[in-house]
Design an enzyme around this catalytic site. Sequence first.
Site, PDB file in Angstrom:
ATOM      1  N   HIS A 151       0.834  -1.197   0.000  1.00 28.84           N
ATOM      2  CA  HIS A 151       0.000   0.000   0.000  1.00 28.84           C
ATOM      3  C   HIS A 151       0.871   1.250   0.000  1.00 28.84           C
ATOM      4  O   HIS A 151       1.889   1.318   0.701  1.00 28.84           O
ATOM      5  CB  HIS A 151      -0.928   0.000   1.218  1.00 28.84           C
ATOM      6  CG  HIS A 151      -2.068  -0.953   1.067  1.00 28.84           C
ATOM      7  ND1 HIS A 151      -2.632  -1.227  -0.141  1.00 28.84           N
ATOM      8  CD2 HIS A 151      -2.754  -1.679   1.973  1.00 28.84           C
ATOM      9  CE1 HIS A 151      -3.626  -2.084   0.030  1.00 28.84           C
ATOM     10  NE2 HIS A 151      -3.716  -2.379   1.303  1.00 28.84           N
ATOM     11  N   LYS A 578     -13.198   5.095   7.307  1.00 27.96           N
ATOM     12  CA  LYS A 578     -13.685   6.117   6.373  1.00 27.96           C
ATOM     13  C   LYS A 578     -15.211   6.111   6.318  1.00 27.96           C
ATOM     14  O   LYS A 578     -15.839   7.149   6.115  1.00 27.96           O
ATOM     15  CB  LYS A 578     -13.097   5.877   4.983  1.00 27.96           C
ATOM     16  CG  LYS A 578     -13.438   6.958   3.957  1.00 27.96           C
ATOM     17  CD  LYS A 578     -12.511   6.887   2.759  1.00 27.96           C
ATOM     18  CE  LYS A 578     -12.789   5.654   1.918  1.00 27.96           C
ATOM     19  NZ  LYS A 578     -14.039   5.784   1.141  1.00 27.96           N
TER      20      LYS A 578
END
Length: 909
Positions: A151, A578
């Site tokens: 990532h 999120k």
Amino acid sequence: MRNPALSIDVDRPTSRHVRQNAHLLSDLLIEAITYLEGEEKAELVAKARKAASREDVVNGDAPLLDHLFSDLTTEQAVFLARAFASHSLLANIGEDVAGRRRHAEADAQPGDERPRTLIDAVKALKAAGKSDAELAKIFAAMNVVPVLTAHPTEVRRRSMVDRETEISRLMALRRHHLPPDLEAEIRESLFREIALMWRTRLYRPERITVKDEIRNALSIVRTSILPAIIDLYGDWTGKIGQHGQLAPLLKMGSWLGGDRDGHPGVNGQTLKLALSSQSRVILDWYAGEVRKLWSNLAVSTAYTPVSDELLALAAQAKDPSVHRIDEPYRLALELIFDRLTAVSQKLTGAPVAFASGVTSVEPYAHPDAFVADLSVIIDSLERNGGERLVGSALRTLVEVAKACGFHLMSLDLRQNADVHERTLDELFRRAGTGVEYLKLDEDARCKVLIDELSHQRPLVSPFTAYGEETSKELATMEAAAQAVRDYGHGCLGAYIISKSATLSDMLEPLVLLKQVGLVWGGAAPRASVKVAPLFETIGDLENGPAVLRQWLELPLSRTILGDRPVQEIMLGYSDSNKDGGYVASRRGVATGASALAHEADRMGVGLQLFHGRGGSVGRGGGPAAEAVLAQPAGTVQGRIRMTEQGEMIARRFGDQPTARRNLDGLAAAVLMASERPIPKRDPKVEGAMTALAQSSFEGYRALVYDDAAFEDFFWSVTPISEIVGLNIGSRPASRTASRKIEDLRAIPWVFSWSQARFMLPGWYGFASGVERAGLSVEQLRDLAGNFDFFASLLSNMELALAQSQMGIAARYVALSPDKANAERIFATIRREHEAATGLALAIRGGAALLDNQPDLAESVALASRSVDPLNHLQLELLSRRRAGDIDEELRLAIQLTVAGIAAGLRNTG
């Protein structure tokens, strides 16, 4: 410049070491800049640092610094960005060196802290009454797997990381009372490395490729992670090996080359490359160890008997030397070496290191055969009084071979459930089945999929041309099937299904894998690779136990899971954050884990949870061992997988001692967490936590998703647009081309808030949640005192609050063209931050953030001193860019500040 919310004791020994290291490295950086760039540029750096040291930079009030930056040419801005970024990196090195010294001193002192090594954990459990038989049973089930991912939160190039590693090594050589000539020699070497670092690009000019990511990760695996694993197995074999099999205890996993979710660059070729590259690393190590054993075991049958099995093995060797005819151990090792060379030729296309050339012997068909040959040697030595002739080296080699096979790290496959749906829809249509899969409801989909798994007939035809997406999916799965044939079943970890929400999401990849022979259909379907749903949103985490129950109620699930059924499930910290904010996300993961464990236990199946954590608090970050110990009781069960990603790989595993400490600590934590009894939770405690999670969820959603102006606020006050253009990862930042928060990946979302120093994903929603839920400070203290999960949540949130700087964040808010909405939204954020800080301190009874963790407080303060000026420089450059300056050098300068801030903060994603 000091954060007023932090309190630092500068007279602590660690603090003195940090300051001494920082001063030396800072002086050497200025010396290198003077030497390479001249006095004038060195004076510019000194002037900027002096201005930064005299002003309240942390609160955004720095008129001298801002005036200096506003007068800079673009070329000077690039130069200063490099200087501040380099200073930040060097400050981190100085802190890490002091930290390792502190750890070494702490290890030398007996204490009453929790066990931090597996050996100490075993001692603690034996002292608590565990028998050897009970420990052997525990070890037989243990499976601890850190999983490396690519990532994009590591901004530094591998070349820069290597440079930093060498500087760190040299700093570690410095001790008190060194001879003056040696001190001078080390200082000159440090100067040379820092000068070379100055002339090395901090970040990549072009976007990194998957091949680069594989190579970068394997560099750390080769130099620190693998040596650490070898050391640990060497210790464990001698000290706790009698308690049971060790090989399943610690393994490494990887997503590098296998994670296709939203990544067009990952395919069958990258899967092959990853496994081949990994294989080369481990086979070279095996070969080196076998050569060492060959050198040592020049044991003659004239002086000692050997087993018949060893003689039979030695007879297969192709060594023509008459001088070794009475040395069966050497002959056997020669054969083993040649067969390893043949394996390497087959899997990587080249012989192993130390090989004289191509060999004609048959390669090992699988790692078990290699282990079997080594076991023949061990058995012969033991039966004939020679066990101590090679120490623990031979047994360590066997244990590592059991853990690493010929693949080194198990490679996971990951894909989005939406892709599976589209692929199957095309396969059903092209096969003429009459099934319009995308139009089916959930029940109908499950019926069709279960039927496909009940027979061996494939959907795929070699005579049919498929669309690009379907062809790519099938080619990747075929590459995975070939990998299993070449490397053995252990080369693949799990097949992770992103965006899992239903039972059909679990069945779909099984039908696809059936097309390439990794799943066998019939009355009792079997599988070579297990599927693992990834529950990512708050809603999916809540629904996860129901999906697991539906899966385990299917008869086919039992045959697919095998004789010792263990179902793996991945929990997503990032997207759930999120989606619903920090508190709701962490609560959702914890309650989901408990409910999944209960469901699996009720259905008679083992559970292995895979925690998808990042480096930042908002993405589940924090020390891995502490995270394990904070898991709900009954959810670890000796088995855990955890992602290690981005910048945290270098931080946790960048050198062998650090890698060993973290891996050993993780294994110890898993053992201790597995033996913790499940407490009877007070319903009032559960009710309070549930109310807090729900109310914080509502408060977070009210800001992020319900406020119509928030989306524009985010894009205008953070450097998200500039981050998208920074070449820090091979994966696109967003799943689609839209600006919607829902479509943005969690990593750039967190990364952007870190750059602007909000750290919003790590704390927002807590204070408003407390208020909405009507909870008192006394109730929250009771929660923290009786609920490890909540105590851990508060501790990590306090770190995020300490790292955030609302004064600097306010300057970013000024970038927004919509002043009224920006100021309105920021006022809400600032009130929440102040309230959260007050609550964190009131609950703990602290006077300042992190005053109960002085080392961590100092780390945050040190990073702030290095990074704050970079934020001010970034603000100046963003203002120019958004005013219409499209100079390429300006873009470079902005990206340098992004890279410098990220490298300085170190847990930005």
